[in-house]
Design a protein around this motif. Structure first.
Motif, PDB file in Angstrom:
ATOM      1  N   SER A 165       0.907  -1.506   0.394  1.00 25.61           N
ATOM      2  CA  SER A 165       0.049  -0.108   0.476  1.00 25.61           C
ATOM      3  C   SER A 165       0.984   1.242   0.302  1.00 25.61           C
ATOM      4  N   ALA A 166       0.787   2.526  -0.926  1.00 23.76           N
ATOM      5  CA  ALA A 166       0.684   3.552  -0.648  1.00 23.76           C
ATOM      6  C   ALA A 166       0.074   4.715  -0.457  1.00 23.76           C
ATOM      7  N   ILE A 167       0.096   5.525   0.755  1.00 26.78           N
ATOM      8  CA  ILE A 167      -0.400   6.674   0.825  1.00 26.78           C
ATOM      9  C   ILE A 167      -0.267   8.009   0.418  1.00 26.78           C
ATOM     10  N   VAL A 168      -0.613   8.729  -0.442  1.00 21.87           N
ATOM     11  CA  VAL A 168      -0.306   9.535  -0.941  1.00 21.87           C
ATOM     12  C   VAL A 168      -1.390  11.036  -0.728  1.00 21.87           C
ATOM     13  N   CYS A 169      -0.469  11.738   0.109  1.00 28.15           N
ATOM     14  CA  CYS A 169      -0.711  13.020   1.171  1.00 28.15           C
ATOM     15  C   CYS A 169      -0.878  14.963   0.662  1.00 28.15           C
ATOM     16  N   PRO A 170      -2.313  15.220  -0.345  1.00 26.98           N
ATOM     17  CA  PRO A 170      -1.681  16.732  -0.179  1.00 26.98           C
ATOM     18  C   PRO A 170      -2.051  17.665   0.247  1.00 26.98           C
ATOM     19  N   PRO A 171      -0.839  18.882   0.299  1.00 28.55           N
ATOM     20  CA  PRO A 171      -2.517  19.546   0.818  1.00 28.55           C
ATOM     21  C   PRO A 171      -3.307  20.196   0.329  1.00 28.55           C
ATOM     22  N   THR A 172      -2.730  21.995   0.173  1.00 30.63           N
ATOM     23  CA  THR A 172      -4.253  23.010  -0.632  1.00 30.63           C
ATOM     24  C   THR A 172      -3.335  22.323  -2.418  1.00 30.63           C
ATOM     25  N   ILE A 173      -4.955  22.146  -2.978  1.00 34.12           N
ATOM     26  CA  ILE A 173      -4.119  22.039  -4.443  1.00 34.12           C
ATOM     27  C   ILE A 173      -4.762  23.023  -5.764  1.00 34.12           C
ATOM     28  N   TYR A 174      -4.102  22.878  -6.713  1.00 30.49           N
ATOM     29  CA  TYR A 174      -5.185  24.164  -7.108  1.00 30.49           C
ATOM     30  C   TYR A 174      -4.561  23.449  -8.993  1.00 30.49           C
ATOM     31  N   TRP A 211      -0.512  26.644   4.382  1.00 29.38           N
ATOM     32  CA  TRP A 211       0.095  25.191   4.496  1.00 29.38           C
ATOM     33  C   TRP A 211       0.915  25.123   2.939  1.00 29.38           C
ATOM     34  N   SER A 212       0.977  24.208   2.789  1.00 28.33           N
ATOM     35  CA  SER A 212       1.746  23.658   1.547  1.00 28.33           C
ATOM     36  C   SER A 212       0.668  23.538   0.379  1.00 28.33           C
ATOM     37  N   VAL A 213       1.344  23.792  -0.959  1.00 20.89           N
ATOM     38  CA  VAL A 213       0.206  23.403  -2.241  1.00 20.89           C
ATOM     39  C   VAL A 213       0.991  23.291  -2.965  1.00 20.89           C
ATOM     40  N   VAL A 214       0.274  21.996  -4.319  1.00 19.74           N
ATOM     41  CA  VAL A 214       0.564  21.525  -5.136  1.00 19.74           C
ATOM     42  C   VAL A 214      -0.093  21.557  -6.622  1.00 19.74           C
ATOM     43  N   HIS A 215       0.473  21.984  -7.502  1.00 24.21           N
ATOM     44  CA  HIS A 215      -1.021  21.678  -8.530  1.00 24.21           C
ATOM     45  C   HIS A 215      -1.628  20.585  -8.782  1.00 24.21           C
ATOM     46  N   VAL A 216      -2.227  20.301  -9.321  1.00 20.35           N
ATOM     47  CA  VAL A 216      -3.324  18.969  -9.836  1.00 20.35           C
ATOM     48  C   VAL A 216      -2.594  18.353 -10.870  1.00 20.35           C
ATOM     49  N   GLN A 217      -1.573  18.449 -11.336  1.00 18.39           N
ATOM     50  CA  GLN A 217      -1.475  18.275 -12.678  1.00 18.39           C
ATOM     51  C   GLN A 217       0.464  17.381 -11.866  1.00 18.39           C
ATOM     52  N   ASP A 218       0.743  18.803 -11.373  1.00 16.60           N
ATOM     53  CA  ASP A 218       2.208  17.858 -10.405  1.00 16.60           C
ATOM     54  C   ASP A 218       1.552  16.170  -9.708  1.00 16.60           C
ATOM     55  N   LEU A 219       1.005  16.045  -9.188  1.00 17.52           N
ATOM     56  CA  LEU A 219       0.307  15.214  -7.935  1.00 17.52           C
ATOM     57  C   LEU A 219      -0.128  14.317  -8.731  1.00 17.52           C
ATOM     58  N   SER A 220      -0.643  14.562  -9.861  1.00 18.05           N
ATOM     59  CA  SER A 220      -0.968  13.482 -10.723  1.00 18.05           C
ATOM     60  C   SER A 220       0.389  12.570 -11.857  1.00 18.05           C
ATOM     61  N   LYS A 221       1.070  13.025 -11.742  1.00 18.20           N
ATOM     62  CA  LYS A 221       2.428  12.875 -11.897  1.00 18.20           C
ATOM     63  C   LYS A 221       3.149  11.424 -10.955  1.00 18.20           C
ATOM     64  N   LEU A 222       2.945  12.336  -9.741  1.00 16.83           N
ATOM     65  CA  LEU A 222       3.094  11.655  -8.521  1.00 16.83           C
ATOM     66  C   LEU A 222       2.318  10.288  -8.733  1.00 16.83           C
ATOM     67  N   PHE A 223       1.225  10.212  -9.086  1.00 18.49           N
ATOM     68  CA  PHE A 223       0.021   8.843  -9.046  1.00 18.49           C
ATOM     69  C   PHE A 223       0.148   8.157  -9.811  1.00 18.49           C
ATOM     70  N   LEU A 224       1.299   9.192 -10.667  1.00 21.75           N
ATOM     71  CA  LEU A 224       1.169   8.031 -12.316  1.00 21.75           C
ATOM     72  C   LEU A 224       2.618   6.558 -12.285  1.00 21.75           C
ATOM     73  N   THR A 225       3.663   7.489 -11.171  1.00 18.54           N
ATOM     74  CA  THR A 225       4.017   7.217 -11.210  1.00 18.54           C
ATOM     75  C   THR A 225       4.875   5.615  -9.921  1.00 18.54           C
ATOM     76  N   LEU A 226       3.619   5.708  -9.068  1.00 19.87           N
ATOM     77  CA  LEU A 226       3.206   5.014  -8.056  1.00 19.87           C
ATOM     78  C   LEU A 226       3.215   3.721  -9.179  1.00 19.87           C
ATOM     79  N   ILE A 227       2.166   4.157  -9.521  1.00 15.45           N
ATOM     80  CA  ILE A 227       1.351   3.389 -10.393  1.00 15.45           C
ATOM     81  C   ILE A 227       2.609   2.378 -11.799  1.00 15.45           C
TER      82      ILE A 227
END
Length: 336
Positions: A165-174, A211-227
């Motif tokens: 299992s992996a848990i991905v924990c994003p902050p404020t997403i934009y 709050w820390s922040v992250v762009h949704v497309q950068d977040l998606s890149k992390l999900f893709l890498t884990l997949i």
């Protein structure tokens, strides 16, 4: 063929992550859980090759069945729904002894807000910065009061068995989502919305919280890498208690975000002044029921694990650069 089972595919985060995954790997065999035919039609129109199953997060037997058939389950739906994650964990545990199932779960960094909630202190600067490398043990043993804690514990328990299992924990997403369903985030767009409705910028108390922040497309890149690491048999990724990943690209003080919004709203001709209104908890929550929690707490984190193990590197623009688009978009929705 790699088989994925996905929840939350028409949501903001899940929709963008699905877009990223299919763009990179159109050959994957993907099944999505959808609530109704309207949502299913949105997905099928954009992705004709995907398979749909109809139900919701309470359909325990369906989720167990689909999870048991998948190589990888991505839970991008409601991160507070403990029944769903229990069903996913159960399904993955039913795989043959010689097969490993992968469970990639979306959480959220509001899990870090509990000190402010306990102290009933909002709008104040918080010094504590959590990290997912040296401080991972702290993250996997949070107080029960912490948001998502009950659900995260189910995922971690699953990761201690035959499932990885992996848990991905994003902050404020934009940033605008690229999925066929919801394309709008919550925290910053809603602050823009109420700034325009009230004709003035606002903070919860002094607004010095961060709050820390992250762009949704950068977040998606992390999900893709884990997949992709899952497909490699786990690859270089950490899993289980070593599989907790923040996703951030810097941070922002909420008074600064509010100021930028007010300045841009004035520039675009929607409000007359850049002066911010300082609201107490009662007034703020009267405007939006989640105001003090999402605009008044601290949630500071460092995404060390993704950078170190997966070479993840966010490349999208900062949240401040997103504000002109957001003001124009929210004004259009409001008919201004």
């Amino acid at each position: 063929m790699v088989k994925l089972f996905i929840t939350g595919a028409t949501g903001y985060i899940g929709g963008d992550a699905l877009y990223t995954t299919i763009k990179a790997h159109p050959d994957y065999d993907i099944t999505c859980l959808v609530r109704n035919s309207k949502r299913g039609a949105l997905l099928k129109e954009k992705y004709p090759a995907i398979r749909l199953v109809y139900g919701d997060l309470d359909d325990h037997d369906l989720i167990v069945q689909e999870s048991s058939k998948a190589d990888i389950v991505c839970n991008w739906a409601n991160c507070e729904h403990v029944g769903c994650v229990r069903a996913i964990a159960q399904g993955l545990s039913q795989k043959p002894a010689d097969e490993v199932g992968y469970f990639i779960h979306l959480s959220g960094s509001d899990i870090l807000c509990f000190p402010d909630v306990e102290a009933d202190a909002y709008g104040v600067h918080g010094d504590k910065v959590f990290d997912d490398w040296d401080g991972v043990g702290e993250l996997t043993s949070m107080k029960d009061i912490a948001a998502h804690q009950e659900v995260d514990m189910v995922v971690l328990k699953a990761g201690a068995s035959t499932t990885k299992s992996a848990i991905v924990c994003p902050p404020t997403i934009y940033g605008p989502g690229r999925g066929p369903g919801n394309k709008r985030s919550i925290q910053v767009p809603t602050l823009v919305e109420y700034t325009l409705k009230r004709g003035a910028g606002l903070t919860v108390e002094a607004g010095q919280n961060i709050w820390s922040v992250v762009h949704v497309q950068d977040l998606s890149k992390l999900f893709l890498t884990l997949i992709e690491e899952s497909v490699r048999g786990g690859g270089v990724a950490g899993w289980g208690n070593e599989g907790y990943y923040f996703a951030e690209n810097g941070e922002a003080c909420w008074a600064d975000i509010a100021t930028r919004i007010a300045e841009e709203a004035q520039k675009q001709g929607y409000i007359g002044s850049t002066k911010l209104e300082r609201l107490d908890k009662k007034v703020a929550d009267g405007i939006w029921e989640y105001a003090t929690f999402f605009w008044g707490t601290n949630s500071r984190c460092k995404a060390i694990r993704a950078r170190k193990l997966l070479k993840w590197s966010p490349t999208e623009h900062h949240v401040f650069d997103e504000i002109p688009r957001l003001v124009a978009a929210e004004a259009k929705v409001l008919g201004l």
